[in-house]
Design a protein around this motif. Structure first.
Motif, PDB file in Angstrom:
ATOM      1  N   LEU A 202      37.765  35.272  32.751  1.00  0.00           N
ATOM      2  CA  LEU A 202      37.999  34.674  34.063  1.00  0.00           C
ATOM      3  C   LEU A 202      38.797  35.612  34.964  1.00  0.00           C
ATOM      4  O   LEU A 202      38.526  35.729  36.168  1.00  0.00           O
ATOM      5  CB  LEU A 202      38.734  33.344  33.882  1.00  0.00           C
ATOM      6  CG  LEU A 202      38.940  32.484  35.128  1.00  0.00           C
ATOM      7  CD1 LEU A 202      37.599  32.068  35.719  1.00  0.00           C
ATOM      8  CD2 LEU A 202      39.770  31.254  34.783  1.00  0.00           C
ATOM      9  N   LEU A 203      39.762  36.296  34.381  1.00  0.00           N
ATOM     10  CA  LEU A 203      40.602  37.212  35.164  1.00  0.00           C
ATOM     11  C   LEU A 203      39.880  38.504  35.522  1.00  0.00           C
ATOM     12  O   LEU A 203      40.162  39.116  36.569  1.00  0.00           O
ATOM     13  CB  LEU A 203      41.881  37.539  34.383  1.00  0.00           C
ATOM     14  CG  LEU A 203      42.866  36.376  34.172  1.00  0.00           C
ATOM     15  CD1 LEU A 203      44.014  36.818  33.274  1.00  0.00           C
ATOM     16  CD2 LEU A 203      43.394  35.874  35.508  1.00  0.00           C
ATOM     17  N   LEU A 204      38.961  38.933  34.673  1.00  0.00           N
ATOM     18  CA  LEU A 204      38.330  40.244  34.848  1.00  0.00           C
ATOM     19  C   LEU A 204      36.914  40.181  35.402  1.00  0.00           C
ATOM     20  O   LEU A 204      36.275  41.220  35.554  1.00  0.00           O
ATOM     21  CB  LEU A 204      38.293  40.988  33.502  1.00  0.00           C
ATOM     22  CG  LEU A 204      39.644  41.267  32.844  1.00  0.00           C
ATOM     23  CD1 LEU A 204      39.447  41.923  31.476  1.00  0.00           C
ATOM     24  CD2 LEU A 204      40.495  42.163  33.733  1.00  0.00           C
ATOM     25  N   LEU A 207      36.230  37.523  40.181  1.00  0.00           N
ATOM     26  CA  LEU A 207      36.413  36.347  41.024  1.00  0.00           C
ATOM     27  C   LEU A 207      37.599  36.503  41.966  1.00  0.00           C
ATOM     28  O   LEU A 207      37.528  36.120  43.140  1.00  0.00           O
ATOM     29  CB  LEU A 207      36.609  35.107  40.139  1.00  0.00           C
ATOM     30  CG  LEU A 207      36.889  33.784  40.859  1.00  0.00           C
ATOM     31  CD1 LEU A 207      35.690  33.367  41.698  1.00  0.00           C
ATOM     32  CD2 LEU A 207      37.240  32.692  39.852  1.00  0.00           C
ATOM     33  N   PHE A 208      38.691  37.072  41.477  1.00  0.00           N
ATOM     34  CA  PHE A 208      39.917  37.179  42.268  1.00  0.00           C
ATOM     35  C   PHE A 208      39.996  38.481  43.051  1.00  0.00           C
ATOM     36  O   PHE A 208      40.592  38.523  44.125  1.00  0.00           O
ATOM     37  CB  PHE A 208      41.137  37.049  41.351  1.00  0.00           C
ATOM     38  CG  PHE A 208      41.171  35.764  40.590  1.00  0.00           C
ATOM     39  CD1 PHE A 208      41.515  34.577  41.215  1.00  0.00           C
ATOM     40  CD2 PHE A 208      40.834  35.712  39.241  1.00  0.00           C
ATOM     41  CE1 PHE A 208      41.543  33.385  40.522  1.00  0.00           C
ATOM     42  CE2 PHE A 208      40.860  34.529  38.536  1.00  0.00           C
ATOM     43  CZ  PHE A 208      41.204  33.358  39.176  1.00  0.00           C
ATOM     44  N   THR A 209      39.422  39.522  42.508  1.00  0.00           N
ATOM     45  CA  THR A 209      39.415  40.824  43.182  1.00  0.00           C
ATOM     46  C   THR A 209      38.212  41.612  42.698  1.00  0.00           C
ATOM     47  O   THR A 209      37.764  41.406  41.547  1.00  0.00           O
ATOM     48  CB  THR A 209      40.714  41.598  42.873  1.00  0.00           C
ATOM     49  OG1 THR A 209      40.730  42.816  43.614  1.00  0.00           O
ATOM     50  CG2 THR A 209      40.840  41.913  41.398  1.00  0.00           C
ATOM     51  N   MET A 214      40.055  47.391  40.157  1.00  0.00           N
ATOM     52  CA  MET A 214      40.941  47.203  39.011  1.00  0.00           C
ATOM     53  C   MET A 214      41.318  48.546  38.401  1.00  0.00           C
ATOM     54  O   MET A 214      40.730  49.592  38.710  1.00  0.00           O
ATOM     55  CB  MET A 214      40.250  46.330  37.950  1.00  0.00           C
ATOM     56  CG  MET A 214      39.914  44.927  38.390  1.00  0.00           C
ATOM     57  SD  MET A 214      39.060  44.004  37.061  1.00  0.00           S
ATOM     58  CE  MET A 214      38.702  42.469  37.912  1.00  0.00           C
ATOM     59  N   HIS A 215      42.313  48.500  37.521  1.00  0.00           N
ATOM     60  CA  HIS A 215      42.651  49.678  36.729  1.00  0.00           C
ATOM     61  C   HIS A 215      41.412  50.109  35.947  1.00  0.00           C
ATOM     62  O   HIS A 215      40.650  49.268  35.459  1.00  0.00           O
ATOM     63  CB  HIS A 215      43.792  49.341  35.772  1.00  0.00           C
ATOM     64  CG  HIS A 215      44.349  50.519  35.047  1.00  0.00           C
ATOM     65  ND1 HIS A 215      43.748  51.051  33.913  1.00  0.00           N
ATOM     66  CD2 HIS A 215      45.449  51.284  35.284  1.00  0.00           C
ATOM     67  CE1 HIS A 215      44.445  52.071  33.483  1.00  0.00           C
ATOM     68  NE2 HIS A 215      45.490  52.245  34.296  1.00  0.00           N
ATOM     69  N   PRO A 216      41.171  51.417  35.838  1.00  0.00           N
ATOM     70  CA  PRO A 216      39.943  51.880  35.150  1.00  0.00           C
ATOM     71  C   PRO A 216      39.744  51.286  33.765  1.00  0.00           C
ATOM     72  O   PRO A 216      38.602  50.982  33.375  1.00  0.00           O
ATOM     73  CB  PRO A 216      40.140  53.398  35.090  1.00  0.00           C
ATOM     74  CG  PRO A 216      41.013  53.709  36.272  1.00  0.00           C
ATOM     75  CD  PRO A 216      41.922  52.527  36.422  1.00  0.00           C
ATOM     76  N   ALA A 217      40.830  51.097  33.013  1.00  0.00           N
ATOM     77  CA  ALA A 217      40.683  50.521  31.672  1.00  0.00           C
ATOM     78  C   ALA A 217      40.209  49.077  31.748  1.00  0.00           C
ATOM     79  O   ALA A 217      39.338  48.653  30.969  1.00  0.00           O
ATOM     80  CB  ALA A 217      42.010  50.603  30.923  1.00  0.00           C
ATOM     81  N   LEU A 218      40.757  48.321  32.698  1.00  0.00           N
ATOM     82  CA  LEU A 218      40.331  46.926  32.852  1.00  0.00           C
ATOM     83  C   LEU A 218      38.917  46.833  33.418  1.00  0.00           C
ATOM     84  O   LEU A 218      38.141  45.942  33.048  1.00  0.00           O
ATOM     85  CB  LEU A 218      41.309  46.179  33.755  1.00  0.00           C
ATOM     86  CG  LEU A 218      42.728  46.004  33.212  1.00  0.00           C
ATOM     87  CD1 LEU A 218      43.593  45.240  34.203  1.00  0.00           C
ATOM     88  CD2 LEU A 218      42.710  45.298  31.860  1.00  0.00           C
ATOM     89  N   GLU A 219      38.574  47.756  34.306  1.00  0.00           N
ATOM     90  CA  GLU A 219      37.211  47.761  34.829  1.00  0.00           C
ATOM     91  C   GLU A 219      36.200  48.045  33.722  1.00  0.00           C
ATOM     92  O   GLU A 219      35.134  47.414  33.653  1.00  0.00           O
ATOM     93  CB  GLU A 219      37.074  48.804  35.929  1.00  0.00           C
ATOM     94  CG  GLU A 219      35.700  48.818  36.574  1.00  0.00           C
ATOM     95  CD  GLU A 219      35.567  49.901  37.637  1.00  0.00           C
ATOM     96  OE1 GLU A 219      34.469  50.005  38.226  1.00  0.00           O
ATOM     97  OE2 GLU A 219      36.541  50.639  37.863  1.00  0.00           O
ATOM     98  N   ALA A 220      36.548  48.979  32.836  1.00  0.00           N
ATOM     99  CA  ALA A 220      35.657  49.279  31.711  1.00  0.00           C
ATOM    100  C   ALA A 220      35.532  48.078  30.783  1.00  0.00           C
ATOM    101  O   ALA A 220      34.445  47.794  30.261  1.00  0.00           O
ATOM    102  CB  ALA A 220      36.181  50.491  30.942  1.00  0.00           C
ATOM    103  N   LEU A 221      36.651  47.352  30.568  1.00  0.00           N
ATOM    104  CA  LEU A 221      36.604  46.161  29.732  1.00  0.00           C
ATOM    105  C   LEU A 221      35.747  45.075  30.377  1.00  0.00           C
ATOM    106  O   LEU A 221      34.970  44.391  29.697  1.00  0.00           O
ATOM    107  CB  LEU A 221      38.024  45.643  29.488  1.00  0.00           C
ATOM    108  CG  LEU A 221      38.151  44.366  28.650  1.00  0.00           C
ATOM    109  CD1 LEU A 221      37.545  44.551  27.263  1.00  0.00           C
ATOM    110  CD2 LEU A 221      39.622  43.943  28.539  1.00  0.00           C
TER     111      LEU A 221
END
Length: 274
Positions: A202-204, A207-209, A214-221
Motif C-alpha cells: 500500500l505504501l509503495l 498511491l501517495f507519491t 521514491m528512494h531507488p531501493a524502494l522503487e526497485a522493491l
C-alpha cells in the motif's frame, strides 16, 4: 489327523485377521467436478454468515462513498485516487476474509476430513478461489458501478476496464489470503499478516507519491510488488481512452501473480494447525 496347538493358533490368526483397506491414492490432477463441489460447499457456508457477506460486498462501497465526500470540496482529488482505491479496497477485504475462512476450516478439522477424501490440494484451492471469485465479481461490479455512475468518478477509459482491474485485484487478494493462511496458527495471527503483506504494498504502490520519486531501493522493491501494477493499470484507464500496451502488461502481471500465489497456496496447504 491331529492338529497341533501351533497349527491351530496360526489358523485362527489367519482366519480372524481383518482385511486392510488400501489407502486412497493421492489425487493430483485437477477435477472440474471436485472443484465445483468444493466451491458450492464454501458458498453454502458463506450464505449463513451475513457478516462476512457484508464485509465482502458492502465495505468497499461504503469506503468509496466516504472517500468521495471526504474530498467533497476537491472532486479532482477523488478522481485521481478513487480509481486506485477501487482496486485496493477489494484486495484488502478479500485477503482478510479468505485468510480467516481458510484458517477456520483447518482449525475446525474440516480441512483434514476433506483431504482424507479423494480430493487433491489443487481441487481444494481452486474451489476456494472459484467461490470467492464469484463473490469478487459481485463486489467489484457493485463498487465500480457506485464509483462511476453514482459518485461521479471521472475516467477517460472504459469503465469495463476499470471493472477488470478491480476484479483481478480481488482475485489477487483471495490468492494471498489462501497462501498466508497456511502459515497462521490462529485467526489473530492471520490478521497479523496484513501489516506484513498488505501495508508495504500500500505504501509503495504509487498511491501517495509517484514511484519514480521514491528512494531507488524502494522503487526497485515496488517494481516486484503486484499492487504497484494494479495502481498503474488504474492510472492508465484514467489517462487513456483506449487500451494501451502498458495497461495490458499491468493486467497480465496482476493475473500472473494471482495464479502464482494460488499455486504456492496449493503447495503449502496443510491439513491441520499445530
Amino acid at each position: 489327523m491331529t492338529t497341533t496347538p501351533a497349527t491351530t493358533t496360526a489358523t485362527a490368526t489367519t482366519t480372524t485377521a481383518p482385511a486392510r483397506t488400501p489407502a486412497p491414492a493421492p489425487t493430483r490432477a485437477l477435477s472440474a467436478s471436485r472443484t465445483t463441489a468444493t466451491a458450492a460447499r464454501v458458498l453454502r457456508q458463506l450464505r449463513h454468515d451475513p457478516r462476512t457477506i457484508a464485509l465482502l460486498i458492502l465495505i468497499p462501497c461504503v469506503m468509496l462513498f466516504l472517500l468521495r465526500y471526504v474530498f467533497d470540496g476537491s472532486p479532482r482529488t477523488f478522481d485521481s485516487i478513487g480509481a486506485s482505491l477501487l482496486g485496493i479496497f477489494p484486495l484488502i477485504t478479500m485477503f482478510l476474509v479468505t485468510s480467516i475462512a481458510t484458517l477456520r476450516e483447518r482449525t475446525s478439522g474440516t480441512l483434514e476430513r476433506l483431504l482424507a477424501l479423494p480430493l487433491g490440494k489443487g481441487d481444494l484451492i481452486a474451489g476456494y478461489a472459484l467461490s470467492f471469485g464469484i463473490l469478487a465479481i459481485i463486489q467489484s461490479a457493485l463498487a465500480t458501478g457506485l464509483a462511476v455512475w453514482v459518485l461521479g468518478l471521472d475516467v477517460t477509459g472504459s469503465p469495463w476496464l476499470l471493472l477488470l482491474v478491480a476484479l483481478l485485484d480481488a482475485l489477487l487478494g483471495t490468492a494471498l489470503g489462501l497462501f498466508v493462511s497456511a502459515f497462521a496458527a490462529s485467526e489473530f495471527q492471520a490478521v497479523q499478516f496484513m501489516p506484513a503483506v498488505i501495508f508495504p504494498q500500500l505504501l509503495l504502490c504509487g498511491l501517495f507519491t509517484p514511484r519514480s520519486t521514491m528512494h531507488p531501493a524502494l522503487e526497485a522493491l515496488s517494481d516486484v510488488l503486484p499492487m504497484s501494477y494494479a495502481v498503474d493499470g488504474m492510472n492508465e484507464i484514467l489517462k487513456h481512452t483506449d487500451m494501451t500496451t502498458t495497461f495490458v502488461r499491468d493486467v497480465l502481471i496482476v493475473a500472473g501473480c494471482a495464479l502464482l500465489v494460488l499455486t504456492l497456496g496449493a503447495a503449502t496447504l496443510r491439513r491441520r494447525t499445530h
